[in-house]
Design an enzyme around this catalytic site. Structure first.
Site: not given
Ligand code: UD1
Length: 331
Positions: A144, A285, A209, A74, A116, A191, A91, A140
C-alpha cells in the site's frame, strides 16, 4: 464523464459504486471476480478482467471517456501477504504500475487509491496523523505504501500529471442500510464479521486476542468506520480532484476508539443475546491502540463520518443474519 472503479465488486468497492451512482455519476467496474461478487455490483456495468491487462484498460478508457479512476483491486489479507509475499507485490504493486502506465497514455488525470492505516504499523502516538512516521509491519502494508509513493512521483511528472488522493482507511465494517450488500464472513478475519458469526453460527467460538493490554478494559482499541461513510469519502475525494485539488494522503476514520470488549457489549445489546467468546493470547503484531486524527479529511475533502458504531453493528447483524453464506444462497 465516467469513473472507472477497479475492484468494484469487492466489499468497499461495491459500496462506493453505489455512492457514486447515487450522486449521479456514470460508473464502469473492472473486477476479476476472483474475490469479488457479481451480485455486489448494483446499477453499473461490470467488466470482468484484470487491471494488469493493458489493452483492456486502454479500451475501457477510450470507449467510456474515463477521466478518473478509483482503484480498489488488490489483495488485502495481512496474514496471507506474509506467507505469499510475491503474490502481493505482483497483484498490488506491479499490476497497479501497469495500469498507471495506460492511464497516463490515456490522459487520465485523477486517481483515488484505496490505502490503509496499516502503513503506520504500531503508531508512536494516537490519534494518528498523516504526518506521523509510516512503518509497515506486513507485506500487505508495504504494498500500500509503495503505491502511495508511486502516486506521489506521478503527481510531480513534468509531462502528464496524475493527481491523486490516497485514503488510509481505519477499520471498515458494517453493511448497507438497505441490506443489499455486505461482507462475506467466510473470507474475513476481522473482528466485526467474527462477532456476528459467534452470534449467528452454532459452535463458532470467537477468540479475543488478549485482555491484558494497557487499556481501560485490557482489550485493544480500534477506529471502526461504517463502510457507507467510507464509500462517501471516495465520492468526496473525487469531487476534491474535480475541483482542482492537489495530491493528498488522508486518514479516513471516525476519530474515536472502541475496545474489542466495548464492541462485543454493544453487539450483545443489539442482538439481545450473549456473544460466546474465550480470551486467547495476544495476536502477533497487534498494536494496542489505533485511531485516526480526521481533521485533514474534514478540512480538505469536507468529509466526516456520520454513522455511529451502533449503525455499524446493526447493519452487520442484519446482513449476516440474512446472508450467512455471503452472496451465495442458503441451500
Ligand atoms: C485491520 C486489517 C488491516 C487494516 C486495518 C485498518 C486485517 C488482518 N487487518 O487491522 O489490514 O489495514 O484493519 O487499519 O485484516 N480481534 C479479536 N478477535 C478476532 C479478530 C480480531 O480479538 O477474532 C481483535 C484484534 O486483536 C484487534 C481488533 O479485534 O484488536 C480488530 O482486529 P481486525 O478486525 O483484525 O483489524 P486490525 O487488526 O485492526
Amino acid at each position: 464523464m465516467t469513473v472507472l472503479v477497479t475492484g468494484g465488486a469487492g466489499y468497499i468497492g461495491a459500496h462506493t459504486v453505489r455512492a457514486l451512482r447515487d450522486s449521479g455519476k456514470k460508473v464502469v467496474v473492472l473486477d476479476t471476480l476472483e474475490r469479488g461478487n457479481r451480485e455486489a455490483v448494483i446499477d453499473a456495468e461490470l467488466i470482468i478482467g484484470d487491471v494488469a491487462d493493458q489493452s483492456l484498460v486502454a479500451k475501457i478508457c477510450r470507449e467510456n471517456g474515463i477521466s478518473s479512476v478509483i482503484h480498489f483491486a488488490a489483495y488485502k489479507a495481512v496474514g496471507e501477504s506474509m506467507v505469499e509475499p510475491e503474490k502481493y507485490w505482483s497483484n498490488n504493486v506491479a499490476a497497479t504500475e501497469k495500469m498507471l502506465d495506460v492511464l497516463t497514455d490515456q490522459r487520465v488525470d485523477k486517481f483515488v487509491f484505496s490505502s490503509s492505516a496499516a502503513v503506520y504499523g504500531t503508531p508512536s502516538s494516537t490519534p494518528v496523523t498523516e504526518n506521523d512516521p509510516t512503518n509497515p509491519e506486513s507485506v500487505y502494508a508495504e504494498t500500500k505504501l509503495a503505491v502511495e509513493k508511486l502516486l506521489g512521483s506521478l503527481s510531480q511528472n513534468t509531462g502528464h500529471r496524475l493527481r491523486s488522493v490516497s485514503l488510509r482507511y481505519f477499520n471498515a465494517a458494517g453493511a448497507s442500510k438497505d441490506n443489499k450488500i455486505g461482507e462475506d464472513w467466510s473470507s474475513s478475519q476481522n473482528l466485526v464479521p467474527r462477532v456476528m458469526r459467534a452470534l449467528l453460527e452454532k459452535d463458532f467460538k470467537l477468540e479475543i486476542f488478549g485482555d491484558d493490554y494497557p487499556t481501560p478494559d485490557g482489550t485493544c482499541v480500534r477506529d471502526y468506520i461504517h463502510v457507507e461513510d467510507l464509500a462517501d469519502a471516495h465520492a468526496r475525494a473525487l469531487d476534491y480532484l474535480d475541483s482542482g485539488g492537489e495530491t493528498l494522503v488522508c486518514n479516513i476514520g471516525t476519530g474515536s476508539g472502541t475496545s474489542v470488549m466495548q464492541l462485543i457489549d454493544l453487539a450483545e445489546k443489539i442482538a439481545g443475546q450473549k456473544v460466546p467468546y474465550r480470551i486467547a493470547g495476544r495476536r502477533a503484531g497487534d498494536p494496542v491502540s489505533v485511531f485516526a486524527d480526521v481533521s485533514l479529511a474534514e478540512k480538505k475533502l469536507g468529509w466526516k463520518a456520520t454513522r455511529e458504531l451502533s449503525a455499524i453493528i446493526e447493519s452487520a447483524y442484519n446482513w449476516h443474519r440474512t446472508h450467512p453464506n455471503g452472496y451465495r444462497r442458503k441451500n
